[in-house]
Enzyme design. Structure first.
Site, short mmCIF file in Angstrom:
data_model
loop_
_atom_site.label_atom_id
_atom_site.label_comp_id
_atom_site.label_asym_id
_atom_site.label_seq_id
_atom_site.Cartn_x
_atom_site.Cartn_y
_atom_site.Cartn_z
N HIS A 51 -9.65 25.07 43.51
CA HIS A 51 -10.19 25.12 44.87
C HIS A 51 -10.10 23.77 45.58
CE1 HIS A 51 -12.86 28.91 43.92
NE2 HIS A 51 -11.57 29.07 43.65
N ASP A 93 -11.78 26.70 39.72
CA ASP A 93 -12.70 26.26 40.78
C ASP A 93 -12.27 24.87 41.23
OD1 ASP A 93 -15.19 25.81 42.35
OD2 ASP A 93 -15.85 27.61 41.33
#
Length: 378
Positions: A226, A203
């Site tokens: 991310h 993430d």
């Protein structure tokens, strides 16, 4: 996995107190482990002179169920030298349902320094989506450096309600497919420095959430993951603010996103005075992105979290997406004073041209760079 019976004791050299935790025998339950850590913490937190230090020795693994280290403490400077490995339980039966939000937590402890080259192992997969591995709540003047964090249950490190924090020389890793394993998650905190670290997770490498300000991030290698994200902000119409965030001299390698700002439709508040400078992208997706409709569950709402005074300067490298710049701003005021200068991106796919997409974004852009951002040109 062996669980060690622990005892603690102190030694005094000059005015320095050392509280040692060390292995003595094998046991089948880690209740003793937790009690020993908490006894050592009570002594550390209650020390008044010198430099109180808790030493967790090299070459040892300590299996820990959830525990909280609580202050306030008597000393204004506490040290934890983590040289060994802290390991989360490998079975969901080890934790009760009331203790799945946080694993290791520090609360209201000021002047804390954690260092030493040791490892924090969250045991990964069975705990994904459950809890934060290492969290700090209302801990001012906090220093964390030189540690390795692997396979967090959810966020590797969470910073909430803290002021004056320095995080450096960390190695944070989790599988690319692991959900919600943010490297460092920040909320309601101010005056943070994050630097000289590697973060590769499933993430956000760093997520900056509401009511945070004066965040400086430098010399961080991010990927996979991310990217570095502001938000998301304004979930369910909430009022949230972020300002004075500056990211510089960072590299994004194989990330899903690069420099990202994300807000919910219908949210309130603002994200402003944000800069990304001297950024290198290596096969990164969505290298530059602002999305004011991150989750569009309030499509009829006319308001948005206000985004303004955002700059991207000296962003270079390669993009896996042809759309290398994406400013998806709301239909209201949009995004104001967006500056794009000296951005030079090429496609990771030979021969493919890059382009920019804008919706209601206002500002300025260099005309002779790639990709051109027509909506920001004079």
């Amino acid at each position: 996995m062996c669980v060690f019976c622990l005892i603690h004791y102190r030694r005094v050299f000059s005015t320095v107190y050392f509280f040692y935790i060390h292995a003595c025998t094998y046991v089948t339950s880690f209740v003793i482990t937790v009690k020993a850590f908490l006894r050592a913490w009570d002594d550390l937190c209650g020390a008044t002179g010198g430099r109180p230090t808790l030493v967790i020795p090299h070459g040892k693994e300590f299996l820990l169920s959830p525990l909280s280290f609580k202050g306030p403490c008597k000393s204004k400077n506490l040290w934890i030298q983590l040289q060994g490995t802290l390991v989360a339980p490998g079975s969901m039966n080890a934790w009760d349902d009331n203790n799945k939000e946080k694993w290791i937590q520090f609360m209201q402890v000021n002047g804390l320094t954690i260092y030493g080259g040791g490892q924090i192992d969250g045991q990964g997969k069975i705990w994904w989506d459950y809890c934060q591995a290492l969290s700090f709540h209302s801990c001012n003047n906090l220093r964390v450096s030189g540690l390795q964090h692997v396979n967090s249950q959810k966020n590797h490190i969470s910073i909430n309600g803290c002021n004056d924090v320095d995080i450096s020389h960390l190695k944070i890793t989790a599988p690319e497919e692991s959900p919600n394993t943010d490297g460092i998650d920040i909320s309601a905190s101010n005056h943070l420095q994050i630097h000289d670290s590697f973060i590769g997770t499933g993430d956000d490498c760093v997520a900056i959430n509401g009511f945070s300000s004066y965040i400086n991030i430098s010399r961080v290698l991010c990927g996979p993951g991310h990217g570095i994200s502001i938000g998301s902000l304004g979930k369910g119409g909430a009022y949230e603010t972020v300002e004075e965030v500056h990211v510089e001299d960072c590299t994004f390698k194989g990330t899903m996103n690069g420099a990202r700002i994300k807000t919910w439709k219908g949210g309130r508040g603002y994200a402003r005075k944000i800069s990304f400078e001297r950024i290198r992208m290596i096969n990164a997706g969505n290298p530059i992105i602002i999305d004011q409709t991150y989750v569009n569950r309030m499509a009829a709402a006319s308001r948005d979290v206000e985004i303004s005074d955002v700059s991207y300067k000296g962003v270079i490298g390669s993009s896996t997406d042809a759309r290398a710049v994406y400013f998806n701003c709301g239909d209201g005021a949009g995004c104001r004073n967006i500056v794009v200068e000296d951005v030079e991106m090429t496609s990771a796919v030979a021969g493919k041209q890059l382009f920019a997409v804008c919706n209601n974004a206002h500002g300025t852009s260099s005309a002779d760079r790639s990709p051109r951002v027509p909506c920001l040109l004079p």
